[in-house]
Structures are given as structure tokens and as C-alpha cells.
Design a protein around this motif. Structure first.
Motif, PDB file in Angstrom:
ATOM      1  N   GLY A   1       7.715   8.907  36.838  1.00  0.00           N
ATOM      2  CA  GLY A   1       6.590   8.382  36.243  1.00  0.00           C
ATOM      3  C   GLY A   1       5.491   9.690  36.156  1.00  0.00           C
ATOM      4  O   GLY A   1       5.232  10.371  36.725  1.00  0.00           O
ATOM      5  N   ILE A   2       3.976   9.137  35.660  1.00  0.00           N
ATOM      6  CA  ILE A   2       2.697  10.084  35.363  1.00  0.00           C
ATOM      7  C   ILE A   2       1.883   9.899  36.977  1.00  0.00           C
ATOM      8  O   ILE A   2       2.255  10.775  37.894  1.00  0.00           O
ATOM      9  N   CYS A   3       2.581   8.527  37.819  1.00  0.00           N
ATOM     10  CA  CYS A   3       2.521   8.729  38.751  1.00  0.00           C
ATOM     11  C   CYS A   3       2.901   9.144  40.430  1.00  0.00           C
ATOM     12  O   CYS A   3       2.262   9.839  40.816  1.00  0.00           O
ATOM     13  N   GLY A   4       4.504   9.271  39.840  1.00  0.00           N
ATOM     14  CA  GLY A   4       4.867  10.069  40.174  1.00  0.00           C
ATOM     15  C   GLY A   4       5.113  11.510  40.569  1.00  0.00           C
ATOM     16  O   GLY A   4       5.433  12.345  41.588  1.00  0.00           O
TER      17      GLY A   4
ATOM     18  N   SER B   1      -4.447   5.460  27.651  1.00  0.00           N
ATOM     19  CA  SER B   1      -4.858   6.658  28.180  1.00  0.00           C
ATOM     20  C   SER B   1      -5.059   6.555  29.924  1.00  0.00           C
ATOM     21  O   SER B   1      -5.250   5.507  30.376  1.00  0.00           O
ATOM     22  N   GLU B   2      -4.478   7.809  30.552  1.00  0.00           N
ATOM     23  CA  GLU B   2      -4.605   7.290  31.930  1.00  0.00           C
ATOM     24  C   GLU B   2      -4.705   8.543  32.872  1.00  0.00           C
ATOM     25  O   GLU B   2      -5.133   9.878  32.079  1.00  0.00           O
ATOM     26  N   ILE B   3      -5.303   8.492  33.893  1.00  0.00           N
ATOM     27  CA  ILE B   3      -5.447   9.640  34.902  1.00  0.00           C
ATOM     28  C   ILE B   3      -4.807   9.182  36.102  1.00  0.00           C
ATOM     29  O   ILE B   3      -4.675   7.894  36.767  1.00  0.00           O
TER      30      ILE B   3
ATOM     31  N   ARG C   1       6.986  10.582  30.318  1.00  0.00           N
ATOM     32  CA  ARG C   1       7.484  10.473  31.522  1.00  0.00           C
ATOM     33  C   ARG C   1       6.782   9.007  32.023  1.00  0.00           C
ATOM     34  O   ARG C   1       6.660   8.765  32.959  1.00  0.00           O
ATOM     35  N   TYR C   2       5.882   8.849  30.719  1.00  0.00           N
ATOM     36  CA  TYR C   2       4.824   7.956  31.418  1.00  0.00           C
ATOM     37  C   TYR C   2       6.006   6.099  31.429  1.00  0.00           C
ATOM     38  O   TYR C   2       6.098   6.009  30.613  1.00  0.00           O
ATOM     39  N   LEU C   3       5.424   5.267  32.573  1.00  0.00           N
ATOM     40  CA  LEU C   3       6.267   3.988  32.542  1.00  0.00           C
ATOM     41  C   LEU C   3       5.129   2.783  32.266  1.00  0.00           C
ATOM     42  O   LEU C   3       3.954   3.101  33.030  1.00  0.00           O
ATOM     43  N   ALA C   4       5.386   2.605  31.132  1.00  0.00           N
ATOM     44  CA  ALA C   4       4.587   1.040  30.845  1.00  0.00           C
ATOM     45  C   ALA C   4       4.230   0.592  31.161  1.00  0.00           C
ATOM     46  O   ALA C   4       5.558   0.227  32.026  1.00  0.00           O
ATOM     47  N   CYS C   5       2.678   0.354  31.685  1.00  0.00           N
ATOM     48  CA  CYS C   5       2.616  -0.989  32.296  1.00  0.00           C
ATOM     49  C   CYS C   5       1.529  -1.936  31.654  1.00  0.00           C
ATOM     50  O   CYS C   5       2.205  -3.576  30.988  1.00  0.00           O
ATOM     51  N   PHE C   6       0.760  -2.314  30.410  1.00  0.00           N
ATOM     52  CA  PHE C   6       0.748  -2.634  30.250  1.00  0.00           C
ATOM     53  C   PHE C   6       0.539  -1.680  28.122  1.00  0.00           C
ATOM     54  O   PHE C   6       0.127  -0.838  27.931  1.00  0.00           O
TER      55      PHE C   6
ATOM     56  N   ILE D   1      -5.116   7.525  43.022  1.00  0.00           N
ATOM     57  CA  ILE D   1      -6.076   6.574  42.466  1.00  0.00           C
ATOM     58  C   ILE D   1      -5.537   6.722  41.142  1.00  0.00           C
ATOM     59  O   ILE D   1      -4.900   7.982  40.490  1.00  0.00           O
ATOM     60  N   ASP D   2      -5.247   5.485  40.423  1.00  0.00           N
ATOM     61  CA  ASP D   2      -4.332   5.341  39.546  1.00  0.00           C
ATOM     62  C   ASP D   2      -5.156   4.676  37.955  1.00  0.00           C
ATOM     63  O   ASP D   2      -5.799   3.864  38.470  1.00  0.00           O
ATOM     64  N   ILE D   3      -5.371   5.236  37.204  1.00  0.00           N
ATOM     65  CA  ILE D   3      -6.254   4.740  36.055  1.00  0.00           C
ATOM     66  C   ILE D   3      -5.882   4.147  34.714  1.00  0.00           C
ATOM     67  O   ILE D   3      -5.452   5.445  34.504  1.00  0.00           O
ATOM     68  N   ASP D   4      -5.766   3.584  34.747  1.00  0.00           N
ATOM     69  CA  ASP D   4      -5.860   3.109  32.961  1.00  0.00           C
ATOM     70  C   ASP D   4      -7.266   3.457  31.782  1.00  0.00           C
ATOM     71  O   ASP D   4      -7.808   2.456  32.776  1.00  0.00           O
ATOM     72  N   SER D   5      -6.945   3.298  30.950  1.00  0.00           N
ATOM     73  CA  SER D   5      -7.905   2.878  29.855  1.00  0.00           C
ATOM     74  C   SER D   5      -7.209   2.638  28.423  1.00  0.00           C
ATOM     75  O   SER D   5      -6.875   3.361  27.790  1.00  0.00           O
TER      76      SER D   5
ATOM     77  N   SER E   1      -9.592  -0.021  32.884  1.00  0.00           N
ATOM     78  CA  SER E   1      -9.059  -1.072  32.380  1.00  0.00           C
ATOM     79  C   SER E   1      -8.100  -1.268  33.232  1.00  0.00           C
ATOM     80  O   SER E   1      -8.153  -2.778  33.440  1.00  0.00           O
ATOM     81  N   TRP E   2      -7.290  -0.535  34.259  1.00  0.00           N
ATOM     82  CA  TRP E   2      -7.120  -1.084  35.418  1.00  0.00           C
ATOM     83  C   TRP E   2      -7.070  -0.311  36.131  1.00  0.00           C
ATOM     84  O   TRP E   2      -6.758   0.824  35.891  1.00  0.00           O
ATOM     85  N   VAL E   3      -7.032  -0.260  37.587  1.00  0.00           N
ATOM     86  CA  VAL E   3      -8.050   0.491  38.822  1.00  0.00           C
ATOM     87  C   VAL E   3      -6.435   0.313  39.567  1.00  0.00           C
ATOM     88  O   VAL E   3      -7.080  -1.140  40.357  1.00  0.00           O
TER      89      VAL E   3
HETATM   90  N1  SME Z   1       1.364   4.362  33.801  1.00  0.00           N
HETATM   91  C1  SME Z   1       1.527   4.257  35.392  1.00  0.00           C
HETATM   92  C2  SME Z   1       2.692   4.061  36.231  1.00  0.00           C
HETATM   93  C3  SME Z   1       1.201   3.161  36.379  1.00  0.00           C
HETATM   94  S1  SME Z   1       0.568   1.819  35.846  1.00  0.00           S
HETATM   95  O1  SME Z   1      -0.144   2.302  34.765  1.00  0.00           O
HETATM   96  C4  SME Z   1      -0.111   0.781  36.622  1.00  0.00           C
HETATM   97  C5  SME Z   1       3.414   6.109  35.305  1.00  0.00           C
HETATM   98  O2  SME Z   1       3.171   6.043  34.478  1.00  0.00           O
HETATM   99  O3  SME Z   1       3.616   6.435  36.721  1.00  0.00           O
END
Ligand code: SME
Length: 149
Positions: free
Chosen positions: A71-74, A103-105, A93-98, A119-123, A38-40
Motif C-alpha cells: 500500500g501507500i503506507c507500507g 487523495s492521500e499523504i 499500490r493504494y489500499l482502499a479504506c473509504f 502520519i497518514d492523512i486521507d482527503s 477527512s481521516w488522520v
Molecule cells: N490507503 C492506505 C491504507 C490506510 S487508509 O488510508 C487509512 C494505503 O494505501 O496504504
């Protein structure tokens, strides 16, 4: 979309290189060919932060700069390991964007063992990513390794 086909296509996109927009094209390709994505986005490491580079999705994220370790990214940037999150609402840890994300990878892009980006992907689907999907994104991350600066 078959992962092997996508891998070959992306390899070609990188090989035909020189085009400064190729990272955006890869992001677009992933977004357009995998319905569950859903977001890349691609984040680039600058100092102690991740800075958002090319992205594609319905909405922009407010998280355009994420400190490494946050966050997940960090977390992925800090550990150098892929983060596969089946349910973002269960990971503190999740930082909400949308609001729609379930789920996220995050697959780190490494050069000489250092994380240079990810590479960050949200679904919007719960549990959208599996080991095979992770392996695919890790291969794409490897291919991008030399092209992130
Ligand atoms: N959810 C991510 C932040 C980036 S957005 O998904 C685009 C995180 O927890 O680091």
C-alpha cells in the motif's frame, strides 16, 4: 489553518508532554483544524508491520495492520520518503479504506534514520496535498520522532 500556527500549537502539545493521550490530541488537532483532512491516523512500526495507533475520522479503517512494503503506507515505511498521492485511484499500490477518499499523504516518522511510524492523512478532495502541506507534516513527524515507541 496556517501551517506555522499549527506547528507552534503541536510543539506546545508535545512540550507539555507526560499526557499519555497526547498522540490522540495531535491527531484530533489536525483533523479539527484542516478541513481537507477527512481521516488522520498514526501508524506505528512493529516488526515488519504498521499497526494503527490513534486515529480520527468518520469511519474506522479495516487496515489496522499493514505489512511494510504494501500500500501507500507500507511504501512510505519502506522508502522513508513522504508519499503524496494526488489521485488515489491512479495509484495501483493504494489500499482502499473509504470510498470517499480521493487523495492521500503519508509522512514517515524517523528516528536515527529508521522509520518508527507515520502520519497518514486521507482527503475526500482530489489533489488536497501540496509540497507545503508535505513539509508541514514532515515537521510534525520530526517532532514526534522521540515520542514513538
Ligand atoms: N490507503 C492506505 C491504507 C490506510 S487508509 O488510508 C487509512 C494505503 O494505501 O496504504
Amino acid at each position: 489553518m496556517d501551517y506555522d500556527i499549527a506547528e507552534r500549537e503541536i510543539k506546545k502539545m508535545i512540550a507539555s508532554g507526560k499526557d499519555p493521550t497526547f498522540l490522540q490530541k495531535i491527531v484530533d488537532y489536525l483533523y479539527e483544524n484542516f478541513e481537507r483532512y477527512s481521516w488522520v491516523g498514526i501508524y506505528i512500526v512493529k516488526g515488519n508491520d504498521l499497526i494503527l495507533g490513534p486515529w480520527r475520522g468518520e469511519h474506522a479503517t479495516e487496515h489496522t495492520k499493514i505489512p511494510i512494503g504494501t500500500g501507500i503506507c507500507g511504501s512510505a515505511a519502506q522508502s522513508g520518503k513522504t508519499e503524496l498521492i494526488p489521485d488515489v485511484n491512479k495509484d495501483n499500490r493504494y489500499l482502499a479504506c473509504f470510498v470517499s477518499t480521493r487523495s492521500e499523504i503519508v509522512a514517515p516518522i524517523k528516528r536515527n534514520k529508521n522509520v518508527v511510524g507515520e502520519i497518514d492523512i486521507d482527503s475526500d478532495m482530489p489533489n488536497a496535498f501540496d509540497k507545503q502541506g508535505a513539509l508541514f507534516l514532515e515537521k510534525i513527524a520530526d517532532m514526534l520522532s522521540k515520542h514513538i515507541c
